[in-house]
Design a protein around this motif. Structure first.
Motif, short mmCIF file in Angstrom:
data_model
loop_
_atom_site.label_atom_id
_atom_site.label_comp_id
_atom_site.label_asym_id
_atom_site.label_seq_id
_atom_site.Cartn_x
_atom_site.Cartn_y
_atom_site.Cartn_z
N SER A 111 -45.58 -38.52 -18.68
CA SER A 111 -46.77 -37.87 -19.20
C SER A 111 -48.01 -38.58 -18.68
N GLY A 112 -49.17 -37.93 -18.86
CA GLY A 112 -50.42 -38.56 -18.46
C GLY A 112 -51.01 -37.90 -17.23
N ASP A 113 -51.65 -38.70 -16.42
CA ASP A 113 -52.37 -38.22 -15.24
C ASP A 113 -51.37 -37.93 -14.12
N ILE A 114 -50.80 -36.74 -14.13
CA ILE A 114 -49.76 -36.34 -13.18
C ILE A 114 -50.13 -35.03 -12.53
N PHE A 115 -50.19 -35.03 -11.21
CA PHE A 115 -50.36 -33.79 -10.47
C PHE A 115 -48.99 -33.20 -10.15
N SER A 116 -48.11 -34.07 -9.69
CA SER A 116 -46.72 -33.69 -9.46
C SER A 116 -45.87 -34.96 -9.41
N ILE A 117 -44.57 -34.78 -9.41
CA ILE A 117 -43.66 -35.91 -9.33
C ILE A 117 -42.69 -35.68 -8.19
N ASN A 118 -42.59 -36.62 -7.28
CA ASN A 118 -41.61 -36.53 -6.20
C ASN A 118 -40.27 -37.04 -6.71
N ALA A 119 -39.70 -38.04 -6.09
CA ALA A 119 -38.39 -38.52 -6.52
C ALA A 119 -38.46 -39.19 -7.89
N MET A 120 -37.36 -39.06 -8.62
CA MET A 120 -37.19 -39.78 -9.89
C MET A 120 -35.85 -40.51 -9.81
N ALA A 121 -35.77 -41.63 -10.51
CA ALA A 121 -34.57 -42.45 -10.36
C ALA A 121 -34.29 -43.25 -11.62
N TRP A 122 -33.06 -43.71 -11.70
CA TRP A 122 -32.64 -44.62 -12.76
C TRP A 122 -32.18 -45.93 -12.14
N TYR A 123 -32.55 -47.02 -12.80
CA TYR A 123 -32.11 -48.36 -12.43
C TYR A 123 -31.55 -49.02 -13.68
N CYS A 124 -30.77 -50.07 -13.50
CA CYS A 124 -30.26 -50.81 -14.65
C CYS A 124 -30.37 -52.31 -14.38
N GLN A 125 -30.50 -53.04 -15.48
CA GLN A 125 -30.60 -54.50 -15.37
C GLN A 125 -29.82 -55.14 -16.49
N ALA A 126 -28.76 -55.85 -16.13
CA ALA A 126 -27.95 -56.58 -17.10
C ALA A 126 -28.57 -57.96 -17.29
N GLN A 162 -30.32 -59.06 -11.45
CA GLN A 162 -31.43 -58.30 -10.89
C GLN A 162 -31.32 -56.85 -11.30
N ARG A 163 -32.43 -56.13 -11.14
CA ARG A 163 -32.44 -54.71 -11.44
C ARG A 163 -31.77 -53.97 -10.29
N ASP A 164 -30.80 -53.13 -10.63
CA ASP A 164 -30.01 -52.42 -9.62
C ASP A 164 -30.26 -50.92 -9.66
N TYR A 165 -30.15 -50.32 -8.52
CA TYR A 165 -30.26 -48.87 -8.38
C TYR A 165 -29.04 -48.18 -8.98
N VAL A 166 -29.25 -47.09 -9.69
CA VAL A 166 -28.16 -46.33 -10.28
C VAL A 166 -28.06 -44.94 -9.62
N ALA A 167 -29.15 -44.20 -9.66
CA ALA A 167 -29.13 -42.84 -9.13
C ALA A 167 -30.55 -42.36 -8.92
N SER A 168 -30.71 -41.35 -8.06
CA SER A 168 -32.03 -40.77 -7.83
C SER A 168 -31.89 -39.28 -7.56
N ILE A 169 -33.02 -38.57 -7.72
CA ILE A 169 -33.04 -37.13 -7.49
C ILE A 169 -34.40 -36.76 -6.93
N THR A 170 -34.40 -35.95 -5.89
CA THR A 170 -35.65 -35.50 -5.30
C THR A 170 -36.22 -34.35 -6.12
N LYS A 171 -37.43 -33.98 -5.78
CA LYS A 171 -38.07 -32.86 -6.46
C LYS A 171 -37.26 -31.57 -6.27
N GLU A 172 -36.59 -31.48 -5.13
CA GLU A 172 -35.80 -30.29 -4.80
C GLU A 172 -34.39 -30.33 -5.40
N GLY A 173 -34.03 -31.49 -6.02
CA GLY A 173 -32.75 -31.58 -6.68
C GLY A 173 -31.64 -32.26 -5.89
N ILE A 174 -32.00 -32.88 -4.79
CA ILE A 174 -31.00 -33.62 -4.01
C ILE A 174 -30.74 -34.96 -4.69
N THR A 175 -29.47 -35.24 -4.93
CA THR A 175 -29.11 -36.44 -5.70
C THR A 175 -28.42 -37.49 -4.83
#
Length: 123
Positions: free
Chosen positions: A25-40, A44-57
């Protein structure tokens, strides 16, 4: 500035499922890729998954076939469906979004992070 808020973390037994959500939320015109990371703890913080605006995962090998990332562009929300959870999945899960903002001079872009949601998987 955009804000990301994660939710859905919990304590579950091994083999269980959880669904995480992250709302931008907030000052957003659009959002490109979104992703999840995890940190035990202590790691270190590790990559989990990502998705593009078009839905490519894309997925980390450790979660491929167990986790599913999806998004709802109308709600600026990304999800992470976590199945067949293992104790080693225990971590704080963070959402990241590639935020595009608009100004009179044009558009800019930056990565925003949420504060995380705790996922704990008991043996």
């Amino acid at each position: 500035q955009a804000q990301l808020v994660e939710s859905g973390g919990d304590l579950v037994q091994s083999g269980g499922s959880l669904k995480l959500s992250c709302v931008a939320s907030g000052d957003i015109f659009s959002i490109n890729a979104m992703a999840w990371y995890c940190q035990a703890p202590g790691k270190q913080r590790d990559y989990v998954a990502s998705i593009t605006k078009e839905g490519i995962t894309n997925y980390a090998d450790s979660v491929n076939g167990r986790f599913t990332i999806s998004r709802d562009n109308t709600k600026n929300t990304v999800y992470l469906q976590m199945n067949s959870l293992k104790p080693e999945d225990t971590a704080v899960y963070y959402c990241k979004a590639d935020i595009v903002y608009k100004r009179t001079w044009g558009t800019g872009e930056y990565n925003a992070w949420g504060r995380g949601t705790q996922v704990t998987v008991s043996a």
